[in-house]
Design a protein around this motif. Structure first.
Motif, PDB file in Angstrom:
ATOM      1  N   ASN A 151      36.970 -27.433-159.224  1.00 54.79           N
ATOM      2  CA  ASN A 151      37.903 -27.304-158.099  1.00 54.79           C
ATOM      3  C   ASN A 151      37.276 -26.530-156.941  1.00 54.79           C
ATOM      4  N   ASP A 198      36.987 -28.301-153.446  1.00 54.11           N
ATOM      5  CA  ASP A 198      37.738 -27.662-152.362  1.00 54.11           C
ATOM      6  C   ASP A 198      36.811 -27.369-151.181  1.00 54.11           C
ATOM      7  N   SER A 215      37.405 -26.327-164.972  1.00 53.52           N
ATOM      8  CA  SER A 215      38.318 -26.677-163.876  1.00 53.52           C
ATOM      9  C   SER A 215      38.094 -25.757-162.676  1.00 53.52           C
ATOM     10  N   HIS A 231      42.831 -39.343-155.700  1.00 51.56           N
ATOM     11  CA  HIS A 231      41.800 -38.573-155.000  1.00 51.56           C
ATOM     12  C   HIS A 231      41.215 -39.395-153.864  1.00 51.56           C
ATOM     13  N   ARG A 283      42.638 -34.093-154.051  1.00 52.29           N
ATOM     14  CA  ARG A 283      43.000 -34.506-155.411  1.00 52.29           C
ATOM     15  C   ARG A 283      44.453 -34.157-155.668  1.00 52.29           C
TER      16      ARG A 283
END
Length: 212
Positions: free
Chosen positions: A110, A114, A106, A146, A120
């Motif tokens: 992410n 990002d 994750s 998303h 999301r």
């Protein structure tokens, strides 16, 4: 657009659907087409993936070793492990060799999304019976809303172009398993694409421009 991707992002480690460890840095020297995906998306991802795969097929030139690399990276690493991604990839019968499906921690997923600005949001399922995973039959306890983008990186690893929104997918390019899994909104997106929907031809135009 001509943005250099930081080394910290290029070096992030991910796992391909075949279990191999991969990163954007590994693909230096190749054009990369990067799209966000969720195998359990019922609205747009089946259409996005179908159009990405059709473009990958058109651009597959294994003998040259210089085909663009198409990457579908999950926005849902908690459910999109390698088994799920491998099954998703093989729904597209005879998946092109230059199309890869990636997952990861994750933290790394992410960090990459990002950086690229992909929105999301994890949300609870709506009212009514919970949809079920098309592969395992397990009920789904949440959804991930998303945005939909496809990013084009040149051979030096710079971000050069973005296609946004749900594309146009010709009939039959979305596998039946995913068509059956799509909800009413997804089927509407497939049946009646917006006038702004991007196409495989547009994606190939971008790739020709990057090769100049």
């Amino acid at each position: 657009m001509n943005s250099s991707i930081p080394k910290s992002v290029r070096d992030l480690s991910f796992t391909a659907s075949d279990g191999k460890q991969v990163s954007l840095a590994d693909l230096t020297g190749r054009i990369v087409v990067l799209s966000d995906v969720m195998t359990l998306c019922q609205e747009t991802c089946p259409i996005d993936t179908a159009t990405v795969v059709q473009t990958a097929r058109a651009e597959e030139h294994p003998a040259s070793g210089k085909s663009p690399v198409f990457i579908s990276l999950t926005v849902d690493p908690g459910r999109d492990g390698t088994a799920q991604l491998s099954a998703y990839r093989h729904l597209f019968t005879g998946p092109p060799s230059n199309w890869q499906a990636w997952t990861g921690s994750s933290k790394n997923v992410n960090a990459l999304w990002d950086y690229f600005g992909v929105w999301r949001k994890r949300v609870a399922n709506g009212p009514g019976p919970a949809p079920r995973n098309w592969r395992t039959g397990a009920p789904l306890t949440y959804d991930v809303q998303h945005s939909d983008e496809v990013f084009f990186l040149d051979a030096s690893g710079r971000e050069r172009f973005v296609l946004e929104g749900t594309p146009y997918a010709p009939g039959g390019t979305v596998p039946k398993t995913l068509r059956d899994f799509m909800n009413d909104e997804g089927r509407k997106n497939l049946r009646s694409p917006k006038s702004t929907a991007w196409t495989e031809a547009q994606a190939e135009t971008v790739l020709r421009w990057l090769r100049r």
